[in-house]
Design a protein around this motif. Structure first.
Motif, PDB file in Angstrom:
ATOM      1  N   MET A   1      30.420 -17.697  -0.178  1.00  0.00           N
ATOM      2  CA  MET A   1      30.200 -17.956   1.257  1.00  0.00           C
ATOM      3  C   MET A   1      31.478 -18.525   1.893  1.00  0.00           C
ATOM      4  SD  MET A   1      26.952 -19.821   2.969  1.00  0.00           S
ATOM      5  CE  MET A   1      27.355 -21.498   3.372  1.00  0.00           C
ATOM      6  N   SER A   2      31.940 -17.849   3.000  1.00  0.00           N
ATOM      7  CA  SER A   2      33.153 -18.333   3.672  1.00  0.00           C
ATOM      8  C   SER A   2      32.775 -19.238   4.830  1.00  0.00           C
ATOM      9  CB  SER A   2      33.942 -17.152   4.225  1.00  0.00           C
ATOM     10  OG  SER A   2      34.120 -16.197   3.238  1.00  0.00           O
ATOM     11  N   ASN A   3      33.670 -20.121   5.192  1.00  0.00           N
ATOM     12  CA  ASN A   3      33.443 -21.015   6.332  1.00  0.00           C
ATOM     13  C   ASN A   3      34.435 -20.717   7.441  1.00  0.00           C
ATOM     14  OD1 ASN A   3      31.342 -22.957   5.604  1.00  0.00           O
ATOM     15  ND2 ASN A   3      32.698 -23.287   3.856  1.00  0.00           N
ATOM     16  N   TYR A   4      33.901 -20.526   8.627  1.00  0.00           N
ATOM     17  CA  TYR A   4      34.772 -20.232   9.765  1.00  0.00           C
ATOM     18  C   TYR A   4      34.532 -21.238  10.889  1.00  0.00           C
ATOM     19  CZ  TYR A   4      35.929 -15.739   7.683  1.00  0.00           C
ATOM     20  OH  TYR A   4      36.384 -14.759   6.842  1.00  0.00           O
ATOM     21  N   ASP A   5      35.529 -21.331  11.784  1.00  0.00           N
ATOM     22  CA  ASP A   5      35.299 -22.076  13.036  1.00  0.00           C
ATOM     23  C   ASP A   5      34.541 -21.179  14.011  1.00  0.00           C
ATOM     24  OD1 ASP A   5      36.698 -24.479  12.385  1.00  0.00           O
ATOM     25  OD2 ASP A   5      38.583 -23.382  12.607  1.00  0.00           O
ATOM     26  N   VAL A   6      34.931 -19.896  14.045  1.00  0.00           N
ATOM     27  CA  VAL A   6      34.289 -18.945  14.972  1.00  0.00           C
ATOM     28  C   VAL A   6      34.070 -17.604  14.289  1.00  0.00           C
ATOM     29  CG1 VAL A   6      34.391 -17.929  17.298  1.00  0.00           C
ATOM     30  CG2 VAL A   6      35.810 -19.917  16.777  1.00  0.00           C
ATOM     31  N   ILE A   7      32.863 -17.062  14.461  1.00  0.00           N
ATOM     32  CA  ILE A   7      32.637 -15.661  14.098  1.00  0.00           C
ATOM     33  C   ILE A   7      32.268 -14.925  15.380  1.00  0.00           C
ATOM     34  CG2 ILE A   7      31.177 -14.015  12.862  1.00  0.00           C
ATOM     35  CD1 ILE A   7      30.965 -15.953  10.574  1.00  0.00           C
TER      36      ILE A   7
END
Ligand code: NAI
Length: 462
Positions: A1-7
């Motif tokens: 699982m990746s973590n982003y600020d914005v998708i």
């Protein structure tokens, strides 16, 4: 699982621009796109391919109509439609690959697949769950057809099919005299199709300044397009090779029909949200299917934003782009802003039609005191040299303050000319400001200045 600020979900002009701006502002960003190419409707099946066909057919028309008048003799070109479509595809590919390059350069992750929202912080793409602090919905729109009309994208087509026809149809019926209908209708008219446009209203391009719309229709008629106005299409019956469009004339309720080899349905577009999971996270939509937003493009769910065709407002790529930038800046803690009063609209026919700000009809309806400055391209030296004298510039300014309120242009390069008025309006300029700005001679832009002069003591050349 990746973590982003914005998708960002959707890789069209709204989504990809938003993604690049987010990355530029230091946010860890991913953009989800399922169609297999970035650029959305605009680059793949809309603005860009249609402009390629408009350009090619305009040059064809120029060659067949005007070359000999200028002493350019020799064989007129003939149309190899297959080759024209290959050229169009090359333009699409070049542009979509350009965005992939920009993503790499800006370190935006391109997630290939259809995205769905699982929660305010989770997006699923192709069975994989991604975690994010913010989500931007930029899923755009799709053609909205009519009841009783089945689109097969072969005989009965939307703009998508109209860009991929195997051959130039002998007879084409266009349903809807809006931007798509007239742009694509004029492409095929120039290629030799017998084009009839059937429109529900009594005018073409509803919402356009009435003076301009009237002149526009006259010019298109001269180019060979036929119009049936005040006609509500009832249905389309099609076989494998042709179709019949039936319509009812509003003035006397009489019914009539038209046969065609291809029918283009261009009756508007609707927000595209299917499969997005809006219901699962209780995101509110309007009766028209538009995602509801607040003044900062945030939906009723905190951290989920929406931009472009999927929200209210004109369905224009540049409006979506501006919203993309504004949302990126908002998420990054800055003050994102879009001035909805200064969004230009352009119809890329020949001549082009462009407008910004209020129409004369809107000013009248609001009871505003205004003045009109008009200047015809017939009195512009450059236009004369270029066989481009059809049309005019119409500038509207406040009677008391002289502040520019709107501008409507039909004529050569109108889509480029309009931007000097956009900048002027952004700076709150008066018509006199424009009139006192030196414009190079000989250019089409002198017509803009002369229209501004016509708001004051009068134009010089008319
Ligand atoms: P539109 O909303 O511009 O025009 C649709 C037309 O169809 C209207 O004039 C409407 O009165 C007519 N109509 C609706 N139902 C009808 C019926 N039953 N019988 C006859 N006429 C009927 O929609 P269009 O041209 O499909 O474009 C969709 C969107 O895409 C628009 O928002 C447009 O601004 C955008 N677009 C913009 C372009 C540009 O900026 N150059 C190019 C292409 C599309």
């Amino acid at each position: 699982m990746s973590n982003y600020d914005v998708i960002i979900i959707g890789g069209g002009p709204g989504g990809y621009v938003c993604a690049i701006r987010c990355a530029q502002l230091g946010l860890k960003t991913a953009c989800v796109e399922g169609r297999g190419a970035l650029g959305g409707t605009c680059l793949n099946v809309g603005c860009i391919p249609s402009k390629a066909l408009l350009h090619a057919t305009e040059l064809y028309h120029e060659a067949t109509e005007n070359f000999t008048k200028m002493g350019l003799m020799g064989k007129s070109p003939s149309v190899d439609f297959k080759k024209m479509l290959e050229y169009k595809q090359g333009v699409i590919d070049g542009n979509t690959q350009g965005i992939e390059f920009l993503f790499k350069k800006n370190k935006v992750d391109y997630l290939k697949g259809w995205g769905s929202i699982r929660s305010a912080t989770e997006v699923m793409v192709d069975g994989e769950l991604y975690h994010t602090k913010n989500i931007v919905i930029a899923t755009g729109s799709e053609p909205s057809t009519l009841p009783g009309v089945d689109v097969d994208e072969k005989i009965v087509v939307t703009s998508t099919g109209a860009l991929e026809l195997p051959k130039v149809p002998k007879r084409m019926v266009v349903i809807g005299a809006g931007v798509i209908g007239l742009e694509m209708g004029s492409v095929y008219a120039r290629l030799g199709s017998d084009v009839t446009v059937v429109e529900y209203l009594d005018v073409i391009t509803p919402g356009m300044d009435a003076d301009v719309a009237k002149q526009f229709q006259k010019i298109l008629k001269k180019q060979g397009l036929k119009f049936v106005l005040g006609a509500a299409v009832q249905g389309v019956k099609s076989t494998k090779t042709k179709a019949t469009v039936t319509y009812k004339l509003k003035k006397d309720e009489s019914e009539a029909s038209l046969d065609a080899d291809v029918v283009l349905v261009a009756t508007g577009r609707r927000p595209y949200t299917s499969g997005l999971g809006l219901e699962d996270v209780n995101i509110e939509v309007s009766e028209r299917g538009q995602v509801k937003i607040d003044a900062h493009w945030q939906t009723n769910v905190k951290g989920i934003y929406a931009i472009g065709d999927v929200i209210e407002g004109p369905m224009l790529a540049h409006k979506a782009e501006d919203e993309g930038v504004a949302v990126a800046e908002t998420i990054a803690g800055q003050a994102g802003h879009v001035n909805y009063d200064v969004i230009p609209g352009v119809v890329y026919t020949a001549p082009e039609v462009a407008s910004v700000g209020m129409t004369e009809e809107q000013l009248k309806a609001e009871g505003r005191a205004y003045k009109v400055g008009k200047f015809p391209f017939l009195a512009n030296g450059r236009a004369k040299a270029n066989f481009a004298t059809e049309g005019f510039v119409k500038l509207l300014a406040d009677s008391a303050t002289d502040r520019i309120l709107g501008c409507h242009v039909i004529g050569p390069s109108a889509g480029d000319l309009i931007h000097e008025v956009c900048v002027a309006m952004e700076f709150g300029a008066s018509a006199e400001d424009l009139a006192r700005t030196c414009h190079a001679h000989p250019t089409f832009s002198e017509a803009m200045r002369e229209a501004a002069m016509a708001c004051g003591d009068g134009a010089i050349h008319a």
